[in-house]
Structures are given as C-alpha cells and as structure tokens.
Design a protein around this motif. Sequence first.
Motif, PDB file in Angstrom:
ATOM      1  N   HIS A 150       0.861  -1.182   0.000  1.00 40.38           N
ATOM      2  CA  HIS A 150       0.000   0.000   0.000  1.00 40.38           C
ATOM      3  C   HIS A 150       0.902   1.239   0.000  1.00 40.38           C
ATOM      4  O   HIS A 150       2.001   1.221   0.565  1.00 40.38           O
ATOM      5  CB  HIS A 150      -0.912   0.010   1.231  1.00 40.38           C
ATOM      6  N   HIS A 153       3.213   2.660   2.738  1.00 41.57           N
ATOM      7  CA  HIS A 153       4.349   1.847   3.200  1.00 41.57           C
ATOM      8  C   HIS A 153       5.498   1.801   2.175  1.00 41.57           C
ATOM      9  O   HIS A 153       6.600   1.396   2.516  1.00 41.57           O
ATOM     10  CB  HIS A 153       3.887   0.419   3.525  1.00 41.57           C
ATOM     11  N   ASP A 255       0.224  -3.922   9.114  1.00 38.94           N
ATOM     12  CA  ASP A 255      -1.151  -3.419   9.161  1.00 38.94           C
ATOM     13  C   ASP A 255      -2.143  -4.438   9.724  1.00 38.94           C
ATOM     14  O   ASP A 255      -3.309  -4.444   9.341  1.00 38.94           O
ATOM     15  CB  ASP A 255      -1.593  -2.971   7.767  1.00 38.94           C
ATOM     16  N   HIS A 258      -5.061  -1.353  12.708  1.00 43.03           N
ATOM     17  CA  HIS A 258      -5.128   0.044  12.270  1.00 43.03           C
ATOM     18  C   HIS A 258      -5.625   0.953  13.393  1.00 43.03           C
ATOM     19  O   HIS A 258      -5.142   2.055  13.569  1.00 43.03           O
ATOM     20  CB  HIS A 258      -6.052   0.189  11.058  1.00 43.03           C
TER      21      HIS A 258
HETATM   22 ZN   LIG Z   1      -2.215  -1.046   4.389  1.00 43.45          ZN
END
Ligand SMILES: [Zn+2]
Length: 344
Positions: A150, A153, A255, A258
């Motif tokens: 993602h 990151h 992750d 969150h």
């Molecule tokens: Zn993520």
Amino acid sequence: MRGGHRFPPSRPRARKDSMRLALLLTLLLTAHLGRAAAPLGQVAPPAVFRFHLGTAEVTVLNDGSMPIAAGDDMRHATPQQVRQALTAAFLTSPVETSHNAFLINTGARLLLVDAGGGDLVPTLGRLEANLRAAGHTPEQVDAIYITHMHGDHIGGLTQQGRRLYPNATVFVNRREAEHWLDPAEEARAAPQRRELYQTARARLAPYQAARKFQTFEGDMAFEGGLRAIAGHGHTPGHTAYVLQAGGKRLLLIGDQIHLGALQFPYPQATIRYDYVPAAAQAERRRSLEDAADHCALVAGAHLPFPGVGHVRRAGQGFAFVPLAYSPTGQPVACPTAAPAGTSP
Ligand SMILES: [Zn+2]
C-alpha cells in the motif's frame, strides 16, 4: 525638588508605594516578555524512539499521521462497540492515526521495515527527516523489508522517481509483489483502486532497474534474527516480521492493526481496506495471542507512536501496554511470570 518637607507625614509613604508599584510593573513586564520570547512550535519536533532488543538497536521513525473514520472505515464491530471503545480510549472519530516505520541496527547492518508514504499524502513523508534526526542517512540503509505494498508503506522508497535508499535492496513477499506489479490485476481492480497498482509499480521500478529488488517465499529467515511471517489478510501477501534477539521477540505486525483502541478489545474488527477480512482477523488474533502468551513485544505501523509495547489478555480480547520510555534505551526484560488473563 526641595519642597518635599512641606508634607512630612505622607511623602515617604508615597515614595515607598510608588517604588512598590514600579517593582510590580517590572516583574509583570519581565514575565510577559519572557513568555512572548519563545515562539510557538509550528512543526512537531522529531518523532524518534529507540530501544534495545539483545544486541539489536530498534529505532521507531514516525512518518506522520492520517485520520481513520471509525464509523465508516471499520467493519465487524457494532456502532455501540466502536462508541464504547473510543470513549474508553478518550478518542473521538476521526481518529488521528500514526504511521510508523522501524529501523533495526543489527550492529553490522541497517534494516528498515517499511518506507513510509513519501510525497503521496501531505500529512506523511516525515520518515527521512526522522531517520536523519536519529543520526542516520538514507545511504546507510542496507535493506528494506516491506510488510505490504500500500502507498503509505512504499511511497517513501523514491523521491522524484529516484531511489531514496541507493544502497538498499528492497524485499517483498512474492505473492504481494506479483499482485501489485501485475497490470492484469490492475485491470481487474475497481477503477478507484487502480491508482494503488500504478503507485506500487512506479515506486518499485527504480529498484528493479538497479537490481535492488528481491521477492521471497512465505516464512523466510533473513539476517540478524529477522524472519518473515506470511499472511494474506490485509493484502494478498501481507507480511509480518519477527526480530529475535537477546531471548526476546519483537513482532512487527505491519497493518494487522489500524485502530488499536478498537481492535485490541475487539480483535474481530476489520478495516474496509482488508483484502480477505476473515484472514486478517485470524492473523491479528494469532499475533496477539502469541504476544500475550509469550511476552513478545508488538510494533505496529499504525499504533500510536512509537507503537511498541506488550499485550495482555483482557476479557474476550486484549489490552496494549506501551513500552516505557528509557532515556538510555536499556534492553527490555520480561517478568518471570507473565500475567495471563489478569488485570493489575
Ligand atoms: Zn495497508
């Protein structure tokens, strides 16, 4: 003036009073000027947190923050559970959420777990400044281990299309890399998600071109006591890492969490970005049970900075106990009997 003797009873008193007044004014003025002299800090000072795990030195580097709309973004939790969890944590939605990366100095090599969002999001991109504040340069980083691809990151891997870490090799789980780098997967994705694929390709391309990109399979053992734990919940190849050093383990869970305020007490709660929610739930529970039962430390990409601490079982879920700050960064020790299912 020599006429003062005309008012012998009152004059000395008046002089004393005026002197007191002058003194008071001077004190007030000094205090006021003293306050005004220190300007307000417009930008947060460096957010860096360091501790030791055996002979390894771990430095948490904050990359900034982003909001999570607890009601809209979180799934598998009732509105009442969300409300109760936020209230218990003194939070309101949207919750400002930390973005953390983790630098591991093994003594021989400098390893970075995740690279932050770079210029993708205005409220992110502080990682490099914090890396420098921690006394390092991007050139010193030898390897970058990515939890998942993602943008928040991997965005920080490049700057203006060039590698920010010219000497580092980037490691990504094979399944994760194949998913995000495959134009066919992009074509299959919903239109609003296609940008994620384009970003992944753009940020990895300079490392691929320089032969500084490597994929790995499953639970791979790397250097300095670092090991991958494969998963496929949050993304197709989401990977947690374990650092084992000095008889203690640090679980770098990426992750898997969150919104800690909700997901520790209600580990079944997922976020709408989870690729396979049931797998994300299972992965999270596995990590939290492991941490709680074996006194492992947990490091979360989105736990409140610095996002490192112990976990204990609490009711049907868990509770997070942040690692205490130590100015000398002394190694952390485990109690001989880890509390199980108890509250202090
Ligand atoms: Zn993520």
